[in-house]
Design a protein around this motif. Structure first.
Motif, PDB file in Angstrom:
ATOM      1  N   TRP A 271       0.836  -1.187  -0.106  1.00 11.59           N
ATOM      2  CA  TRP A 271       0.013  -0.064  -0.124  1.00 11.59           C
ATOM      3  C   TRP A 271       0.816   1.381   0.087  1.00 11.59           C
ATOM      4  N   VAL A 272       1.690   1.506   0.948  1.00 12.34           N
ATOM      5  CA  VAL A 272       2.602   2.727   1.305  1.00 12.34           C
ATOM      6  C   VAL A 272       3.813   2.610   0.214  1.00 12.34           C
ATOM      7  N   PRO A 273       4.762   1.803   0.439  1.00  6.08           N
ATOM      8  CA  PRO A 273       6.079   1.964  -0.354  1.00  6.08           C
ATOM      9  C   PRO A 273       5.790   1.605  -1.676  1.00  6.08           C
ATOM     10  N   GLY A 274       4.732   0.723  -1.867  1.00  4.42           N
ATOM     11  CA  GLY A 274       4.447   0.531  -3.411  1.00  4.42           C
ATOM     12  C   GLY A 274       3.898   1.570  -4.110  1.00  4.42           C
ATOM     13  N   GLY A 275       2.956   2.381  -3.511  1.00  2.30           N
ATOM     14  CA  GLY A 275       2.483   3.742  -4.017  1.00  2.30           C
ATOM     15  C   GLY A 275       3.445   4.886  -4.185  1.00  2.30           C
ATOM     16  N   LEU A 276       4.319   4.858  -3.201  1.00  2.00           N
ATOM     17  CA  LEU A 276       5.368   5.667  -3.405  1.00  2.00           C
ATOM     18  C   LEU A 276       6.220   5.371  -4.667  1.00  2.00           C
ATOM     19  N   ALA A 277       6.651   4.061  -5.104  1.00  2.00           N
ATOM     20  CA  ALA A 277       7.410   3.714  -5.947  1.00  2.00           C
ATOM     21  C   ALA A 277       6.648   4.252  -7.314  1.00  2.00           C
ATOM     22  N   TYR A 278       5.411   4.020  -7.662  1.00  2.00           N
ATOM     23  CA  TYR A 278       4.495   4.596  -8.671  1.00  2.00           C
ATOM     24  C   TYR A 278       4.766   6.012  -8.822  1.00  2.00           C
ATOM     25  N   LEU A 279       4.653   6.930  -7.577  1.00  2.00           N
ATOM     26  CA  LEU A 279       4.647   8.177  -7.508  1.00  2.00           C
ATOM     27  C   LEU A 279       6.205   8.824  -8.224  1.00  2.00           C
ATOM     28  N   ILE A 280       6.981   8.053  -7.663  1.00  2.00           N
ATOM     29  CA  ILE A 280       8.677   8.501  -8.115  1.00  2.00           C
ATOM     30  C   ILE A 280       8.487   8.238  -9.564  1.00  2.00           C
ATOM     31  N   GLY A 281       7.887   7.200 -10.223  1.00  2.00           N
ATOM     32  CA  GLY A 281       8.045   6.794 -11.540  1.00  2.00           C
ATOM     33  C   GLY A 281       7.117   7.982 -12.453  1.00  2.00           C
ATOM     34  N   GLY A 282       6.233   8.398 -11.629  1.00  2.00           N
ATOM     35  CA  GLY A 282       5.381   9.586 -12.311  1.00  2.00           C
ATOM     36  C   GLY A 282       6.274  10.817 -12.402  1.00  2.00           C
ATOM     37  N   LEU A 283       6.903  10.943 -11.375  1.00  2.00           N
ATOM     38  CA  LEU A 283       7.704  12.418 -11.283  1.00  2.00           C
ATOM     39  C   LEU A 283       8.754  12.128 -12.220  1.00  2.00           C
ATOM     40  N   ALA A 284       9.546  10.923 -12.505  1.00  2.00           N
ATOM     41  CA  ALA A 284      10.249  10.831 -13.545  1.00  2.00           C
ATOM     42  C   ALA A 284       9.981  11.074 -14.942  1.00  2.00           C
ATOM     43  N   VAL A 285       8.595  10.488 -15.425  1.00  2.00           N
ATOM     44  CA  VAL A 285       8.108  10.804 -16.366  1.00  2.00           C
ATOM     45  C   VAL A 285       7.624  12.434 -16.607  1.00  2.00           C
ATOM     46  N   ALA A 286       7.017  12.764 -15.760  1.00  2.00           N
ATOM     47  CA  ALA A 286       7.135  14.491 -15.691  1.00  2.00           C
ATOM     48  C   ALA A 286       8.364  15.215 -16.022  1.00  2.00           C
ATOM     49  N   ALA A 287       9.329  14.843 -15.501  1.00  2.00           N
ATOM     50  CA  ALA A 287      10.687  15.171 -15.897  1.00  2.00           C
ATOM     51  C   ALA A 287      10.951  15.381 -17.079  1.00  2.00           C
ATOM     52  N   ARG A 288      10.883  14.059 -17.715  1.00  2.00           N
ATOM     53  CA  ARG A 288      11.386  13.666 -19.043  1.00  2.00           C
ATOM     54  C   ARG A 288      10.314  14.477 -20.057  1.00  2.00           C
ATOM     55  N   TRP A 289       9.126  14.884 -19.729  1.00  2.00           N
ATOM     56  CA  TRP A 289       8.179  15.482 -20.568  1.00  2.00           C
ATOM     57  C   TRP A 289       8.684  16.878 -20.548  1.00  2.00           C
ATOM     58  N   LEU A 290       9.030  17.515 -19.458  1.00  2.00           N
ATOM     59  CA  LEU A 290       9.525  18.853 -19.339  1.00  2.00           C
ATOM     60  C   LEU A 290      10.646  19.291 -19.884  1.00  2.00           C
ATOM     61  N   VAL A 291      11.663  18.172 -20.000  1.00  2.00           N
ATOM     62  CA  VAL A 291      13.130  18.282 -20.612  1.00  2.00           C
ATOM     63  C   VAL A 291      12.683  18.370 -22.283  1.00  2.00           C
ATOM     64  N   LYS A 292      11.735  17.690 -22.539  1.00  2.00           N
ATOM     65  CA  LYS A 292      11.472  17.486 -23.985  1.00  2.00           C
ATOM     66  C   LYS A 292      10.765  18.819 -24.456  1.00  2.00           C
ATOM     67  N   ARG A 293      10.254  19.440 -23.527  1.00  2.00           N
ATOM     68  CA  ARG A 293       9.582  20.749 -23.896  1.00  2.00           C
ATOM     69  C   ARG A 293      10.572  21.900 -24.063  1.00  2.00           C
ATOM     70  N   LEU A 294      11.800  21.642 -23.489  1.00  2.00           N
ATOM     71  CA  LEU A 294      12.652  22.875 -23.580  1.00  2.00           C
ATOM     72  C   LEU A 294      13.204  23.041 -24.867  1.00  2.00           C
ATOM     73  N   PRO A 295      13.675  24.265 -25.296  1.00  2.00           N
ATOM     74  CA  PRO A 295      14.406  24.673 -26.455  1.00  2.00           C
ATOM     75  C   PRO A 295      15.605  23.584 -26.711  1.00  2.00           C
ATOM     76  N   SER A 296      15.904  23.349 -28.124  1.00  2.00           N
ATOM     77  CA  SER A 296      16.940  22.518 -28.377  1.00  2.00           C
ATOM     78  C   SER A 296      18.374  22.947 -27.516  1.00  2.00           C
ATOM     79  N   PRO A 297      18.854  24.232 -27.537  1.00  2.00           N
ATOM     80  CA  PRO A 297      20.289  24.113 -26.782  1.00  2.00           C
ATOM     81  C   PRO A 297      20.077  23.837 -25.362  1.00  2.00           C
ATOM     82  N   MET A 298      18.996  24.437 -24.834  1.00  2.00           N
ATOM     83  CA  MET A 298      18.605  23.831 -23.361  1.00  2.00           C
ATOM     84  C   MET A 298      18.729  22.311 -23.086  1.00  2.00           C
ATOM     85  N   ARG A 299      18.020  21.770 -24.166  1.00  2.00           N
ATOM     86  CA  ARG A 299      17.732  20.203 -23.868  1.00  2.00           C
ATOM     87  C   ARG A 299      19.128  19.685 -24.081  1.00  2.00           C
TER      88      ARG A 299
END
Length: 306
Positions: A271-299
């Protein structure tokens, strides 16, 4: 075409349940928990590590480009490999024969630590470089054939992978199937294999193919809904007034623990550590999406930084 980089890794978990987690008479008398060195498990783990090292060295010598990315993949594979060792060979494996909570921790290590790290590590593409050239070409042609490519595309769609993983989780935690796995080594092997394989497929849809822009949306939805339904299963185990798995009564009591409290602790692990693992995965996906939205030089600068 992207080849199925995680299928070979799944073989590492296939033999992880070589011994069923029901205690024999000798086990109950001794109650000794140490490292379990199953020859098949150790052999596959050593072989996988050796192939990865050889392939990584050859790739690194071939080109200086993308060395940072390869180093990240290598680190992820190493961490996932050690997670497999901890789940399948360490005292956790033998303790799982006596405590349901330890058994749940073992399953979570396979599905929420080892599986995503192995997917990120891209082992199959590295292992390919450890093979002789002729064999490498033959394997490459085989995985690009329609007999492998079509099924792979089907089972790695986000919906199919989500359904397979959810079915494995809920199906095996049904008392009749869980008790059967505790009693029979073959069924227990199938249980561990299905947990690991379905988790590899699930995490492949999250971290595996990042070339399509819609992958981030699918990944976030898969992670959120999986966090919800696994949390519900963990809550059911934690809040249940009765025991789901009577096979653990004797061994848990022999260790001085209350069987119902042990079940509640196992539910909390999901329930708790398992849910935290999926939350961390979601944050990693969000970070990946934000990096792709950056301009090419910043990326490019973000990629160089790590």
């Amino acid at each position: 075409m992207l080849i199925p980089r995680t299928f070979v890794v799944a073989a590492l978990g296939w033999v992880g349940g070589a011994e069923a987690h029901g205690l024999t008479a000798d086990d109950r008398a001794a109650l000794h928990f140490g490292w379990s060195f199953d020859p098949w498990v150790v052999g596959l783990l050593v072989l996988s590590a050796a192939l990865y090292v050889v392939g990584y060295v050859r790739l690194r010598a071939r080109s200086r480009q993308a060395r940072t990315v390869r180093a990240v993949h290598c680190t992820a594979f190493a961490l996932g490999w050690f997670a497999l060792v901890a789940a399948l060979d360490s005292p956790l494996d033998t303790l799982a024969a006596a405590l349901f909570s330890a058994h749940m921790l073992q399953h979570e290590a396979l599905m929420l630590i080892a599986a995503p790290l192995l997917v990120i590590g891209r082992p199959l593409s590295v292992w390919m470089w450890a093979l002789p050239v002729s064999l490498r070409v033959g394997v490459g042609c085989a995985v690009r054939s329609r007999w492998i490519r079509a099924p792979w595309r089907t089972i790695t769609t986000p919906l199919a992978a989500w359904l397979l993983h959810a079915a494995a989780l809920w199906g095996w935690h049904a008392p009749v199937f869980f008790e059967a796995a505790l009693a029979r080594p073959g069924i227990h092997t199938l249980q561990h294999a299905s947990f690991l394989v379905s988790a590899l497929l699930f995490w492949w849809t999250v971290f595996g193919n990042t070339q399509r822009s819609e992958r981030s949306a699918h990944a976030m939805l898969s992670l959120f809904t999986t966090m919800v339904h696994t949390g519900a299963l963990g809550a059911l185990l934690t809040l249940s007034p009765g025991l789901w798995y009577p096979s653990y009564i004797e061994s848990t009591s022999a260790l001085g623990f209350d069987p119902l409290q042990d079940q509640q602790l196992g539910g909390l692990v999901m329930w708790v550590p398992g849910g935290l693992a999926y939350l961390i995965g979601g944050l990693a996906v969000a970070a990946r999406w934000l990096v792709k939205r950056l301009p090419s030089p910043m990326r490019a600068r973000a990629a160089q930084d790590g």
